[in-house]
Design an enzyme around this catalytic site. Structure first.
Site, PDB file in Angstrom:
ATOM      1  CG  ASP A  45       9.205   5.256   2.438  1.00 41.66           C
ATOM      2  OD1 ASP A  45      10.512   5.310   3.034  1.00 41.66           O
ATOM      3  OD2 ASP A  45       8.820   4.241   2.483  1.00 41.66           O
ATOM      4  CG  ASP A  47      11.890  -1.418   0.164  1.00 43.20           C
ATOM      5  OD1 ASP A  47      11.089  -1.814  -0.764  1.00 43.20           O
ATOM      6  OD2 ASP A  47      13.050  -2.187   0.600  1.00 43.20           O
ATOM      7  CE  LYS A 245      10.850   8.024   6.308  1.00 40.84           C
ATOM      8  NZ  LYS A 245      10.556   7.332   5.282  1.00 40.84           N
ATOM      9  CG  ASP A 272       5.529   1.490   3.046  1.00 37.51           C
ATOM     10  OD1 ASP A 272       6.223   2.356   2.857  1.00 37.51           O
ATOM     11  OD2 ASP A 272       5.525   0.283   3.225  1.00 37.51           O
TER      12      ASP A 272
END
Length: 335
Positions: A45, A47, A245, A272
């Site tokens: 991922d 950010d 996602k 995250d």
């Protein structure tokens, strides 16, 4: 279940016991080395994982370079539809010069690009798009004609009387809902009328992100799902599908095509966010690493990984660590 993508709900998450994972804490050099050796394909991922907005994370450039040096395949996968693939390549290589010339556009997957892939699969060539101009460019680069939307409709003001003057283009085959900081009433009205008036017009959402984290998750701003729900309320229709996602479309349409013979167990999703990143890994059959450098706190990871009764969620990730720099620093101790 939707015939277009696999799910028409905002998330595909589940707390079923079969989804429970070990949640190994990577906190020793041996665990870090085992994690690297056990995987051939790494999907990151952006950010909150590789960086925080325009702020770099210590050790990320070195870790990415290490993966390339060891022959690993490195991808980035983001739900953000506001940038093109090349813009992500430029951003990552400018932030981490160690991977300049190594990280290429074909390994950068953003929801705008993936939406274009899905539209082509469905034979859709003409759409109305709520989203950034970069999303429009990404769709157009794949041969999709975008009617209005983007910057074209950003400055259009309306009043109650002018609603009656809107005439939709009957050749539009789908309405695309992407993140749009220039969203306005005209875009919502036009899109909702398309969904109501044009027979067979599909309703496709780039991603199901309800919120966008600000200040490492301390604050939240509206995400694309807020726009999707506004359209659903106005049109009386739910999206036919979500693209990004936690849906496994990126795995099916891009990653698996590049690795037809690589077992999913040799792939790992790193992110995250539990509801998008980790469940993408789960839905795609691959392993996952939860990092606590973005919206998920270390306290939440510890509670779930140790299966505490008061944990907010079940542990559905295979590994977790504080951040990617932790892994790089542990690996450096072995050198």
């Amino acid at each position: 279940m939707s015939s277009l993508s696999g799910s028409s709900s905002p998330t595909s998450t589940s707390s079923h016991k079969s989804h429970l994972r070990a949640g190994v804490h990577i906190d020793t050099p041996a665990e870090a080395r085992r994690f690297i050796d056990n995987h051939d394909v790494f999907i990151f991922d952006c950010d909150g994982c590789l960086y925080d907005g325009n702020i770099t994370f210590d050790g990320v450039g070195s870790l990415l370079k290490r993966l390339y040096d060891e022959g690993k395949d490195v991808w980035c996968l983001t739900n953000n539809s506001s940038k093109t693939r090349q813009q992500y390549v430029d951003k990552i290589t400018e932030m981490y010069p160690e991977v300049k010339g190594l990280f290429k556009e074909d390994k950068a997957l953003c929801s705008a690009y993936l939406t274009g892939l899905r539209l082509k699969q469905l034979g859709i060539t003409r759409v109305y798009a709520i989203g950034s101009q970069n999303m429009v460019r990404e769709l157009e680069s794949q041969g999709i004609t975008v009617v209005g939307g983007g910057e074209a409709d950003s400055g259009k003001a309306m009043d109650a009387e002018s609603l009656r003057d809107i005439t939709v283009d009957p050749s539009i085959q789908a309405v695309i809902s992407g993140f749009d900081v220039q969203i306005n009433y005209y875009k919502l009205a036009y899109a909702s009328l398309c969904l109501q008036l044009i027979p067979g017009c599909k309703f496709i959402a780039t991603n199901p992100d309800a919120q966008i984290p600000v200040a490492k998750g301390a604050l939240m701003a509206p995400g694309n799902l807020c726009i999707v729900r506004a359209l659903a309320t106005a049109s009386g229709r739910q999206p036919d599908c979500f693209i990004a996602k936690p849906e496994p479309f990126a795995m099916q349409a891009a990653i698996r095509k590049a690795h037809p013979d690589t077992p999913a167990s040799r792939m790992v999703m790193v992110g995250d966010r539990i509801d998008t990143d980790i469940y993408f890994g789960l839905n795609s059959g691959m392993e996952s690493l939860l990092v606590c450098s973005g919206v998920t706190s270390e306290e939440r990871a510890i509670a779930a990984s140790s299966h505490q009764k008061d944990a907010k969620e079940a542990c559905v990730w295979d590994y977790w660590c504080q951040d990617l720099s932790t892994i790089e620093h542990l690996l450096e101790q072995q050198n």
